[in-house]
Design a protein around this motif. Structure first.
Motif, PDB file in Angstrom:
ATOM      1  N   PHE A  33       0.849  -1.186   0.000  1.00  0.00           N
ATOM      2  CA  PHE A  33       0.000   0.000   0.000  1.00  0.00           C
ATOM      3  C   PHE A  33       0.884   1.235   0.000  1.00  0.00           C
ATOM      4  O   PHE A  33       1.881   1.315   0.724  1.00  0.00           O
ATOM      5  N   SER A  34       0.516   2.194  -0.827  1.00  0.00           N
ATOM      6  CA  SER A  34       1.366   3.368  -1.014  1.00  0.00           C
ATOM      7  C   SER A  34       0.729   4.664  -0.532  1.00  0.00           C
ATOM      8  O   SER A  34       1.394   5.703  -0.536  1.00  0.00           O
ATOM      9  N   GLY A  39      -8.853   7.995   7.203  1.00  0.00           N
ATOM     10  CA  GLY A  39      -8.787   7.193   8.406  1.00  0.00           C
ATOM     11  C   GLY A  39      -7.364   6.856   8.812  1.00  0.00           C
ATOM     12  O   GLY A  39      -6.394   7.475   8.355  1.00  0.00           O
ATOM     13  N   GLU A  40      -7.225   5.881   9.701  1.00  0.00           N
ATOM     14  CA  GLU A  40      -5.922   5.442  10.188  1.00  0.00           C
ATOM     15  C   GLU A  40      -5.686   3.999   9.778  1.00  0.00           C
ATOM     16  O   GLU A  40      -6.425   3.101  10.168  1.00  0.00           O
ATOM     17  N   SER A  41      -4.651   3.771   8.983  1.00  0.00           N
ATOM     18  CA  SER A  41      -4.387   2.444   8.436  1.00  0.00           C
ATOM     19  C   SER A  41      -3.815   1.505   9.496  1.00  0.00           C
ATOM     20  O   SER A  41      -2.887   1.884  10.221  1.00  0.00           O
ATOM     21  N   PRO A  42      -4.331   0.277   9.574  1.00  0.00           N
ATOM     22  CA  PRO A  42      -3.743  -0.713  10.478  1.00  0.00           C
ATOM     23  C   PRO A  42      -2.509  -1.377   9.873  1.00  0.00           C
ATOM     24  O   PRO A  42      -1.836  -2.172  10.542  1.00  0.00           O
ATOM     25  N   TYR A  43      -2.222  -1.060   8.626  1.00  0.00           N
ATOM     26  CA  TYR A  43      -1.093  -1.673   7.929  1.00  0.00           C
ATOM     27  C   TYR A  43      -0.061  -0.617   7.566  1.00  0.00           C
ATOM     28  O   TYR A  43      -0.393   0.539   7.295  1.00  0.00           O
ATOM     29  N   GLU A  44       1.183  -1.033   7.536  1.00  0.00           N
ATOM     30  CA  GLU A  44       2.281  -0.100   7.294  1.00  0.00           C
ATOM     31  C   GLU A  44       2.375   0.243   5.812  1.00  0.00           C
ATOM     32  O   GLU A  44       2.518  -0.646   4.953  1.00  0.00           O
ATOM     33  N   ILE A  45       2.284   1.533   5.509  1.00  0.00           N
ATOM     34  CA  ILE A  45       2.392   1.995   4.129  1.00  0.00           C
ATOM     35  C   ILE A  45       3.832   1.808   3.654  1.00  0.00           C
ATOM     36  O   ILE A  45       4.784   2.152   4.355  1.00  0.00           O
ATOM     37  N   TRP A  46       3.981   1.226   2.472  1.00  0.00           N
ATOM     38  CA  TRP A  46       5.271   0.900   1.885  1.00  0.00           C
ATOM     39  C   TRP A  46       6.013  -0.160   2.701  1.00  0.00           C
ATOM     40  O   TRP A  46       7.201  -0.377   2.486  1.00  0.00           O
ATOM     41  N   GLY A  47       5.315  -0.819   3.626  1.00  0.00           N
ATOM     42  CA  GLY A  47       5.972  -1.804   4.462  1.00  0.00           C
ATOM     43  C   GLY A  47       5.381  -3.192   4.341  1.00  0.00           C
ATOM     44  O   GLY A  47       6.059  -4.125   3.893  1.00  0.00           O
ATOM     45  N   ASP A  48       4.124  -3.346   4.759  1.00  0.00           N
ATOM     46  CA  ASP A  48       3.478  -4.655   4.721  1.00  0.00           C
ATOM     47  C   ASP A  48       3.201  -5.083   3.283  1.00  0.00           C
ATOM     48  O   ASP A  48       2.501  -4.383   2.540  1.00  0.00           O
ATOM     49  N   PHE A  93      -6.475 -13.072   0.567  1.00  0.00           N
ATOM     50  CA  PHE A  93      -5.734 -11.816   0.687  1.00  0.00           C
ATOM     51  C   PHE A  93      -4.976 -11.839   2.009  1.00  0.00           C
ATOM     52  O   PHE A  93      -5.580 -11.918   3.080  1.00  0.00           O
ATOM     53  N   LEU A  94      -3.644 -11.798   1.956  1.00  0.00           N
ATOM     54  CA  LEU A  94      -2.804 -11.836   3.147  1.00  0.00           C
ATOM     55  C   LEU A  94      -2.024 -10.536   3.252  1.00  0.00           C
ATOM     56  O   LEU A  94      -1.348 -10.125   2.299  1.00  0.00           O
ATOM     57  N   VAL A  95      -2.110  -9.887   4.422  1.00  0.00           N
ATOM     58  CA  VAL A  95      -1.361  -8.656   4.636  1.00  0.00           C
ATOM     59  C   VAL A  95      -1.170  -8.442   6.137  1.00  0.00           C
ATOM     60  O   VAL A  95      -2.103  -8.619   6.922  1.00  0.00           O
ATOM     61  N   GLY A  96       0.055  -8.080   6.535  1.00  0.00           N
ATOM     62  CA  GLY A  96       0.337  -7.748   7.915  1.00  0.00           C
ATOM     63  C   GLY A  96      -0.068  -8.799   8.927  1.00  0.00           C
ATOM     64  O   GLY A  96      -0.476  -8.466  10.043  1.00  0.00           O
ATOM     65  N   GLY A  97       0.014 -10.070   8.573  1.00  0.00           N
ATOM     66  CA  GLY A  97      -0.359 -11.137   9.487  1.00  0.00           C
ATOM     67  C   GLY A  97      -1.833 -11.475   9.490  1.00  0.00           C
ATOM     68  O   GLY A  97      -2.262 -12.434  10.147  1.00  0.00           O
ATOM     69  N   LYS A 198      -4.657   2.749  -0.431  1.00  0.00           N
ATOM     70  CA  LYS A 198      -4.559   2.491  -1.863  1.00  0.00           C
ATOM     71  C   LYS A 198      -3.199   1.906  -2.200  1.00  0.00           C
ATOM     72  O   LYS A 198      -2.230   2.088  -1.463  1.00  0.00           O
ATOM     73  N   SER A 199      -3.166   1.236  -3.332  1.00  0.00           N
ATOM     74  CA  SER A 199      -1.905   0.737  -3.871  1.00  0.00           C
ATOM     75  C   SER A 199      -1.871   1.033  -5.355  1.00  0.00           C
ATOM     76  O   SER A 199      -2.806   0.701  -6.088  1.00  0.00           O
ATOM     77  N   ILE A 200      -0.829   1.699  -5.792  1.00  0.00           N
ATOM     78  CA  ILE A 200      -0.624   1.972  -7.214  1.00  0.00           C
ATOM     79  C   ILE A 200       0.542   1.113  -7.687  1.00  0.00           C
ATOM     80  O   ILE A 200       1.648   1.198  -7.148  1.00  0.00           O
TER      81      ILE A 200
END
Length: 236
Positions: A33-34, A39-48, A93-97, A198-200
């Motif tokens: 995700f970029s 809101g507040e993302s539970p996943y790390e942008i540019w990380g997970d 769909f798998l992301v951030g555990g 979002k993810s581009i």
């Protein structure tokens, strides 16, 4: 004994034939995700890193479609769109555990759109543009609800097995290599959206549509192979 061998062999070859024409098609891709849109993302942008596997049934009939003709410098452009309700049969769909899967109680759809051009004599001058998009509701084991939307606006490229069909889900070939993106929305128990990320994708982000054996076909193939193997051991 010869009859048994013949039947087992026939089941193997029949299974292989059915598998070659399997209606279930799968696509896999990954990314990060970029951008946090709200809101507040539970996943790390540019990380997970997320990993996606989607399976859909190419036999799904078009639920609604539209066409519109326009003239451009003497050529006729025909824009079209075909929508397939509940065409997605499996979604991982798998992301951030977190592991998400298709919410069977919700609706999902796949859309194919594009345009075709015709010259002044009415001859088709080629398929110029395709888009492939889908949206689906997912849920996690612990009850998190999300909606994922995907758009590949750079077209998908067929392997030649169905390129002459305007309204058809892809059964082979490669997906977009640019202008693609994913929207990922999280919702609370009351159905209110709590975040949107979002993810581009880059120009190198492409994927392949792969035919996969249906459960019945796979079972037939395994039974046939197992039977032939067992017979060889008995003869030995």
């Amino acid at each position: 004994m010869k009859l048994t061998t013949t039947l087992l062999s026939a089941s193997v070859f029949a299974s292989m034939a059915f598998q070659a024409n399997a209606a279930l098609v799968e696509m896999d891709f990954e990314g990060v995700f970029s951008e946090v849109e709200s809101g507040e993302s539970p996943y790390e942008i540019w990380g997970d890193i997320f990993n996606v596997t989607i399976q859909f049934d190419s036999r799904t009939p078009v639920s609604e479609y539209s066409t519109e003709s326009t003239n451009h410098s003497g050529d006729v452009w025909v824009d079209y769109s075909g929508k397939y309700n509940n065409a997605i049969t499996d979604f991982s769909f798998l992301v951030g555990g977190d592991e998400y899967h298709l919410d069977d109680a919700a609706s999902n759809d796949v859309t194919i759109a594009g345009y075709v051009t015709y010259d002044e004599e009415g001859n088709m001058s080629g398929y110029n543009y395709y888009t492939f998009s889908f949206s689906a509701w997912l849920e996690s084991v612990d009850g998190k609800k999300v909606k994922i939307s995907y758009l590949g606006s750079d077209a998908y490229r067929e392997d030649g097995s169905g390129s002459d069909v305007l309204y058809a889900l892809p059964t082979g070939g490669y997906g977009p290599s640019s202008m693609t993106g994913i929207d990922f929305e999280g919702y609370d128990a009351g159905g209110n959206m709590t975040y949107k990320i979002k993810s581009i994708f880059s120009d190198s982000a492409s994927y392949e549509f792969k035919k996969v054996p249906e459960p019945y076909t796979a079972a037939m193939l395994l039974m046939g192979v197992a039977g032939l193997t067992a017979r060889r051991f008995i003869k030995a």
